[in-house]
Design a protein around this motif. Sequence first.
Motif, PDB file in Angstrom:
ATOM      1  N   GLU A  25       0.842  -1.200   0.000  1.00 31.29           N
ATOM      2  CA  GLU A  25       0.000   0.000   0.000  1.00 31.29           C
ATOM      3  C   GLU A  25       0.878   1.252   0.000  1.00 31.29           C
ATOM      4  OE1 GLU A  25      -2.619  -0.281   3.284  1.00 31.29           O
ATOM      5  OE2 GLU A  25      -3.732  -1.989   2.473  1.00 31.29           O
ATOM      6  N   LYS A  26       0.492   2.220  -0.809  1.00 28.70           N
ATOM      7  CA  LYS A  26       1.264   3.460  -0.916  1.00 28.70           C
ATOM      8  C   LYS A  26       1.189   4.255   0.391  1.00 28.70           C
ATOM      9  CE  LYS A  26      -0.712   5.240  -4.539  1.00 28.70           C
ATOM     10  NZ  LYS A  26      -0.955   6.183  -5.671  1.00 28.70           N
ATOM     11  N   ASN A  35       6.588   4.339  -4.565  1.00 32.27           N
ATOM     12  CA  ASN A  35       5.128   4.360  -4.552  1.00 32.27           C
ATOM     13  C   ASN A  35       4.527   3.944  -5.890  1.00 32.27           C
ATOM     14  OD1 ASN A  35       4.005   4.837  -2.023  1.00 32.27           O
ATOM     15  ND2 ASN A  35       4.441   7.026  -2.108  1.00 32.27           N
ATOM     16  N   SER A  36       5.170   4.318  -6.974  1.00 32.52           N
ATOM     17  CA  SER A  36       4.646   3.940  -8.288  1.00 32.52           C
ATOM     18  C   SER A  36       4.712   2.428  -8.483  1.00 32.52           C
ATOM     19  CB  SER A  36       5.423   4.663  -9.390  1.00 32.52           C
ATOM     20  OG  SER A  36       6.780   4.251  -9.392  1.00 32.52           O
ATOM     21  N   TRP A  38       4.841   0.274  -5.918  1.00 35.11           N
ATOM     22  CA  TRP A  38       3.921  -0.294  -4.926  1.00 35.11           C
ATOM     23  C   TRP A  38       2.497  -0.322  -5.474  1.00 35.11           C
ATOM     24  CZ3 TRP A  38       8.265  -1.366  -3.393  1.00 35.11           C
ATOM     25  CH2 TRP A  38       8.624  -1.733  -2.105  1.00 35.11           C
ATOM     26  N   SER A  39       2.129   0.706  -6.233  1.00 35.77           N
ATOM     27  CA  SER A  39       0.786   0.783  -6.799  1.00 35.77           C
ATOM     28  C   SER A  39       0.528  -0.365  -7.761  1.00 35.77           C
ATOM     29  CB  SER A  39       0.596   2.125  -7.524  1.00 35.77           C
ATOM     30  OG  SER A  39      -0.691   2.198  -8.095  1.00 35.77           O
ATOM     31  N   TRP A 138       9.438   1.541   4.281  1.00 34.12           N
ATOM     32  CA  TRP A 138       9.133   0.732   3.107  1.00 34.12           C
ATOM     33  C   TRP A 138       8.785  -0.716   3.457  1.00 34.12           C
ATOM     34  CZ3 TRP A 138      12.210  -3.518   2.769  1.00 34.12           C
ATOM     35  CH2 TRP A 138      13.454  -3.462   3.429  1.00 34.12           C
TER      36      TRP A 138
END
Length: 279
Positions: A25-26, A35-36, A38-39, A138
């Motif tokens: 999850e971001k 984050n990109s 993770w998405s 992270w």
Amino acid sequence: MLNAIPFIEKKSYLESYRLPPLSFEKTKKLPASINSIWSSLHNKESDPRIRSIRMILSQKKPIDDTETIALQAALADAMWKAGKSTNALKMVLKALKVRPQQWMANRIYIDILMAQQEFEQAYEVILSLKKLPKTPAWDIPLEARDIELCAASCAWRLKDWELVAEHLGKAFPKGVKSMPSELQEDWFRLALYRHKPDDAGAAAALLVSTKALDFTDAILQTLVQRGWTNQALPLYRHVYEQAPRNQLLRRRLVALCIKEGEIEEARKLAEPGALDLNL
């Protein structure tokens, strides 16, 4: 007899247990590059996520060490879920060499070890996670209950029944009543393996309240066959109260009362009519 119980033939909950999948999850605490990725991982994109992570890791410009560690673990997870087990293991070991004290790579490593039936090693790894220091932004930690369930699962595969009971006790400190029904079935099995009549009776009392009659009778007959009639008799009484016209239950209860010396109770149970001994 174990074979008399309907659920004995299927795999137990602990025998089939796997750690929860990584959520990815971001969060605002992570850099945009992570984050990109993770998405895409969170949305279960398969090959694109592997290519994206590889692309970032292969960039010539320096990458922050924390970012590298996170992406190595993420790539291992992507490979593992894509069925590339050999590559996943290589990447896991690489990530753990850089940072052995992390959740993500160790979680994937445990999944791999359990799939390879290396349960002793998986057990050692899962216990080591209890001692991890503060989790970086992270990383994706496990809940304490999942640690205990995984340890119990490994111990189950190793047939170390006392160790299974110890970890289940830590996972569910409020006892068998707080367990999901699948684990209550395992607790009943475990009581048979450990020769614990009271534990078996407690699990049986919960199971018979929610199961079909043939299932209930098989469980209670298992108690009787084990000689645990003190636990079986009150349960048979309770079940018979719920179905007083059931000839099988009446016959079972009469026989059990005679065996336990409850002659007057057996006589009263037989009064409504002759029992059908062919049942």
